[in-house]
Scaffold this motif. Structure first.
Motif, PDB file in Angstrom:
ATOM      1  N   SER A 165      79.501  24.794 -42.268  1.00 15.85           N
ATOM      2  CA  SER A 165      79.881  23.389 -42.452  1.00 15.85           C
ATOM      3  C   SER A 165      79.306  22.578 -41.298  1.00 15.85           C
ATOM      4  O   SER A 165      79.138  23.089 -40.186  1.00 15.85           O
ATOM      5  CB  SER A 165      81.400  23.241 -42.487  1.00 15.85           C
ATOM      6  OG  SER A 165      81.947  23.452 -41.194  1.00 15.85           O
ATOM      7  N   MET A 166      79.013  21.325 -41.556  1.00 18.31           N
ATOM      8  CA  MET A 166      78.436  20.483 -40.511  1.00 18.31           C
ATOM      9  C   MET A 166      79.387  20.332 -39.328  1.00 18.31           C
ATOM     10  O   MET A 166      78.963  20.273 -38.172  1.00 18.31           O
ATOM     11  CB  MET A 166      78.072  19.113 -41.089  1.00 18.31           C
ATOM     12  CG  MET A 166      76.891  19.147 -42.040  1.00 18.31           C
ATOM     13  SD  MET A 166      75.386  19.729 -41.209  1.00 18.31           S
ATOM     14  CE  MET A 166      74.224  19.731 -42.566  1.00 18.31           C
ATOM     15  N   ALA A 217      73.613  31.117 -41.104  1.00 16.98           N
ATOM     16  CA  ALA A 217      74.484  30.132 -41.758  1.00 16.98           C
ATOM     17  C   ALA A 217      74.083  28.710 -41.382  1.00 16.98           C
ATOM     18  O   ALA A 217      74.109  27.794 -42.220  1.00 16.98           O
ATOM     19  CB  ALA A 217      75.939  30.393 -41.374  1.00 16.98           C
ATOM     20  N   GLU A 218      73.675  28.528 -40.115  1.00 14.81           N
ATOM     21  CA  GLU A 218      73.231  27.205 -39.680  1.00 14.81           C
ATOM     22  C   GLU A 218      71.911  26.832 -40.335  1.00 14.81           C
ATOM     23  O   GLU A 218      71.719  25.686 -40.774  1.00 14.81           O
ATOM     24  CB  GLU A 218      73.087  27.168 -38.160  1.00 14.81           C
ATOM     25  CG  GLU A 218      72.630  25.818 -37.638  1.00 14.81           C
ATOM     26  CD  GLU A 218      72.763  25.665 -36.136  1.00 14.81           C
ATOM     27  OE1 GLU A 218      72.530  24.548 -35.640  1.00 14.81           O
ATOM     28  OE2 GLU A 218      73.109  26.650 -35.459  1.00 14.81           O
ATOM     29  N   LEU A 219      70.992  27.788 -40.435  1.00 11.08           N
ATOM     30  CA  LEU A 219      69.702  27.517 -41.066  1.00 11.08           C
ATOM     31  C   LEU A 219      69.902  27.083 -42.523  1.00 11.08           C
ATOM     32  O   LEU A 219      69.260  26.139 -42.997  1.00 11.08           O
ATOM     33  CB  LEU A 219      68.811  28.755 -40.993  1.00 11.08           C
ATOM     34  CG  LEU A 219      67.418  28.625 -41.607  1.00 11.08           C
ATOM     35  CD1 LEU A 219      66.616  27.522 -40.923  1.00 11.08           C
ATOM     36  CD2 LEU A 219      66.675  29.961 -41.530  1.00 11.08           C
ATOM     37  N   LYS A 220      70.795  27.743 -43.224  1.00  9.32           N
ATOM     38  CA  LYS A 220      71.063  27.371 -44.614  1.00  9.32           C
ATOM     39  C   LYS A 220      71.671  25.975 -44.706  1.00  9.32           C
ATOM     40  O   LYS A 220      71.345  25.209 -45.620  1.00  9.32           O
ATOM     41  CB  LYS A 220      71.993  28.393 -45.261  1.00  9.32           C
ATOM     42  CG  LYS A 220      71.349  29.740 -45.505  1.00  9.32           C
ATOM     43  CD  LYS A 220      72.292  30.686 -46.238  1.00  9.32           C
ATOM     44  CE  LYS A 220      71.624  32.018 -46.525  1.00  9.32           C
ATOM     45  NZ  LYS A 220      72.505  32.945 -47.292  1.00  9.32           N
ATOM     46  N   ALA A 221      72.543  25.637 -43.765  1.00  7.96           N
ATOM     47  CA  ALA A 221      73.173  24.310 -43.780  1.00  7.96           C
ATOM     48  C   ALA A 221      72.145  23.211 -43.534  1.00  7.96           C
ATOM     49  O   ALA A 221      72.148  22.181 -44.216  1.00  7.96           O
ATOM     50  CB  ALA A 221      74.281  24.241 -42.731  1.00  7.96           C
ATOM     51  N   LEU A 222      71.262  23.427 -42.561  1.00  9.10           N
ATOM     52  CA  LEU A 222      70.221  22.436 -42.294  1.00  9.10           C
ATOM     53  C   LEU A 222      69.242  22.344 -43.460  1.00  9.10           C
ATOM     54  O   LEU A 222      68.798  21.252 -43.832  1.00  9.10           O
ATOM     55  CB  LEU A 222      69.484  22.790 -40.997  1.00  9.10           C
ATOM     56  CG  LEU A 222      70.338  22.853 -39.728  1.00  9.10           C
ATOM     57  CD1 LEU A 222      69.456  23.108 -38.504  1.00  9.10           C
ATOM     58  CD2 LEU A 222      71.161  21.598 -39.540  1.00  9.10           C
ATOM     59  N   TYR A 280      70.625  23.336 -31.861  1.00 10.16           N
ATOM     60  CA  TYR A 280      69.728  23.128 -33.004  1.00 10.16           C
ATOM     61  C   TYR A 280      70.226  21.967 -33.866  1.00 10.16           C
ATOM     62  O   TYR A 280      69.447  21.097 -34.260  1.00 10.16           O
ATOM     63  CB  TYR A 280      69.656  24.393 -33.872  1.00 10.16           C
ATOM     64  CG  TYR A 280      69.270  25.643 -33.136  1.00 10.16           C
ATOM     65  CD1 TYR A 280      67.971  25.837 -32.657  1.00 10.16           C
ATOM     66  CD2 TYR A 280      70.208  26.657 -32.926  1.00 10.16           C
ATOM     67  CE1 TYR A 280      67.616  27.006 -32.001  1.00 10.16           C
ATOM     68  CE2 TYR A 280      69.870  27.827 -32.265  1.00 10.16           C
ATOM     69  CZ  TYR A 280      68.578  27.991 -31.795  1.00 10.16           C
ATOM     70  OH  TYR A 280      68.236  29.144 -31.135  1.00 10.16           O
ATOM     71  N   TYR A 281      71.505  21.991 -34.155  1.00 12.66           N
ATOM     72  CA  TYR A 281      72.089  20.924 -34.972  1.00 12.66           C
ATOM     73  C   TYR A 281      71.931  19.573 -34.289  1.00 12.66           C
ATOM     74  O   TYR A 281      71.543  18.577 -34.923  1.00 12.66           O
ATOM     75  CB  TYR A 281      73.570  21.211 -35.215  1.00 12.66           C
ATOM     76  CG  TYR A 281      74.304  20.112 -35.943  1.00 12.66           C
ATOM     77  CD1 TYR A 281      74.169  19.948 -37.314  1.00 12.66           C
ATOM     78  CD2 TYR A 281      75.130  19.239 -35.251  1.00 12.66           C
ATOM     79  CE1 TYR A 281      74.842  18.942 -37.992  1.00 12.66           C
ATOM     80  CE2 TYR A 281      75.815  18.226 -35.917  1.00 12.66           C
ATOM     81  CZ  TYR A 281      75.669  18.085 -37.280  1.00 12.66           C
ATOM     82  OH  TYR A 281      76.336  17.073 -37.937  1.00 12.66           O
TER      83      TYR A 281
END
Length: 463
Positions: A334-335, A385-390, A343-344
């Motif tokens: 989740s954001m 998980a972060e890569l998929k969110a971005l 990264y975010y």
């Protein structure tokens, strides 16, 4: 982090200030539905889809309106050529447009008004312009806008009204007071498509349609108006003149225009034989490859479509999907959970800088590099998980990694055949028949299949 937008009206980047705190109202000019959507349409659709996705990911309460032009001279000409009612033509191509958008992963707008459903709004605005002396009913049954009455005409497109006058002309069948004047309402004969009006039977001009629809959906004054590279003049220039004269207030705060799309360095044109519809391209390429190509450059920059550029886009996506291959079951983060990530932070900073997708993709590549070298499994899963969110902000990484990496064209060797050859190769290696194992590898390589051996087995992808 403050959102900054390049405003076509002021020709500079500005800090975004919403009319209502926390809310954004955005209107984008959609397609005229008389043919299949082409790659130029795809550029605009994807650009504003990414903008909408990003704004919502940052908590903005966005109302996104994208219209459909379903009455227009081009539509009527095509319907006549086909020998069919224009309504059946537009219905067919509206369905086709929605199908293409779905395949490209375009999220539908919140509201999708159609011009023919807003004739009353159009008539009311035309009458207001006449009452305010900004328009006049001519002797030929048309109603024209008086460009000379609007003092800021030409500001959006940076055109001098006097120069427009020098380059304008009046056709012999028109009854304009001034060559620059444009039609708000067009006369229609009894056997032509049209509606009754105080000025006789007719149909709306193209420009007034968007002024009326945007007012109906978003009000007299809203935040963002967007569209393609060919719209600042005359379409958006005329929208400003109509809306501000009729409503007596500022029309739009920020104007956003996507850059042009060229094919092998030339303007896309049927006469040049380089005209591609969205469905033409999607027959050969994965939708995410097309999306990646369309967002790989800054949205205001021209973009070149070519076989080489699509191969580069595919290669870029393969790096992302290759990094996710061992994390197919990991859900996107989740954001809110990413707010502490560097990264975010860098990704959001890039996107807040006039939606700089090129720089944001570079951040994702940094994340892939570090994910590939991360030895801690928990950290690696969090990074995946972060890569998929971005990626979701761009409408990317929505497929299963193996399915993407192993997808091929209609003439490619089938996945079952590849798996059978891999199994045969494994048996050959166990039997120490290394010549046959090498032969199979070379055979698959020649057919565009790359084998990836590891201690846990053999994976594969297409080149």
């Amino acid at each position: 982090m403050t959102l900054h937008l390049y405003n076509t009206l002021t020709r500079q980047k500005e800090a975004f200030q919403p009319i209502q705190p926390g809310k954004i109202s955005m209107y984008v000019c959609g397609v005229t539905v008389y043919d299949y959507c082409h790659l130029g349409h795809a550029r605009v659709l994807v650009v504003f889809d990414v903008i909408a996705r990003f704004l919502r990911s940052q908590g903005w309460d966005l109302t996104y309106v994208r219209n459909l032009t379903d009455i227009d001279d081009k539509i009527l000409r095509r319907a006549e050529e086909n020998g069919e009612p224009y309504q059946s033509l537009t219905a067919r191509f509206i369905d086709a447009a929605h199908e293409d958008e779905g395949k490209l992963g375009i999220v539908p707008p919140d509201v999708e008004p159609r011009a023919t459903a807003h004739i009353d709004d159009i008539l009311a605005m035309v009458q207001t312009l006449i009452d305010k002396d900004f328009a006049y009913a001519a002797s030929n049954g048309d109603v024209y806008y008086r460009v000379s009455r609007f003092k800021d005409y030409g500001r959006l497109s940076n055109k001098n009204p006097d120069e427009l006058l020098a380059g304008a002309r009046i056709d012999v069948d028109e009854a304009k007071e001034d060559p620059r004047d444009f039609a708000l309402w067009k006369h229609a004969e009894a056997d032509e498509a049209g509606w009754d009006s105080p000025w006789g039977r007719g149909r709306p001009g193209w420009h007034i349609e968007c002024s009326a629809m945007s007012k109906h959906c978003l009000g007299e004054h809203f935040d963002i108006h967007g569209g393609g590279p060919d719209l600042p003049f005359p379409h958006h220039e005329n929208e400003i003149a109509q809306s501000e004269a009729a409503n007596g207030c500022h029309y739009v705060n920020y104007w956003i225009h996507a850059g042009a799309l060229r094919v092998d360095g030339e303007k896309m044109s049927k006469s040049l034989g380089n005209f591609f519809t969205i469905r033409d391209v999607l027959e050969k390429y994965h939708p995410e490859v097309v999306r990646y190509l369309l967002i790989g450059s800054h949205y205001r920059s021209p973009i070149n479509y070519s076989e080489d550029s699509l191969v580069e886009a595919r290669t870029g996506l393969e790096r992302f999907y290759g990094a996710l291959r061992d994390y197919a079951e990991v859900e996107p983060a989740s954001m809110k959970d990413l707010e502490g990530s560097a990264y975010y932070r860098d990704f959001v900073s890039a996107m807040n800088d006039d939606f700089n997708t090129r720089l944001a993709l570079a951040v994702m590549y940094d994340l892939v590099r570090d994910l590939n070298s991360e030895s801690d499994s928990d950290k690696a899963r969090a990074m995946a998980a972060e890569l998929k969110a971005l990626g979701a902000v761009f409408g990317l990484l929505q497929d299963q990694p193996d399915r993407f990496l192993q997808a091929g064209g209609a003439d490619a060797i089938g996945a079952e055949q590849v798996e059978a050859l891999i199994a045969e190769r494994a048996d050959a290696k166990k039997a120490k028949n290394f010549a046959r194992a090498d032969e199979i590898r070379d055979q698959l390589q020649a057919q565009g299949v790359v084998l990836l051996d590891s201690p846990t087995g053999t994976q594969w992808r297409r080149e």
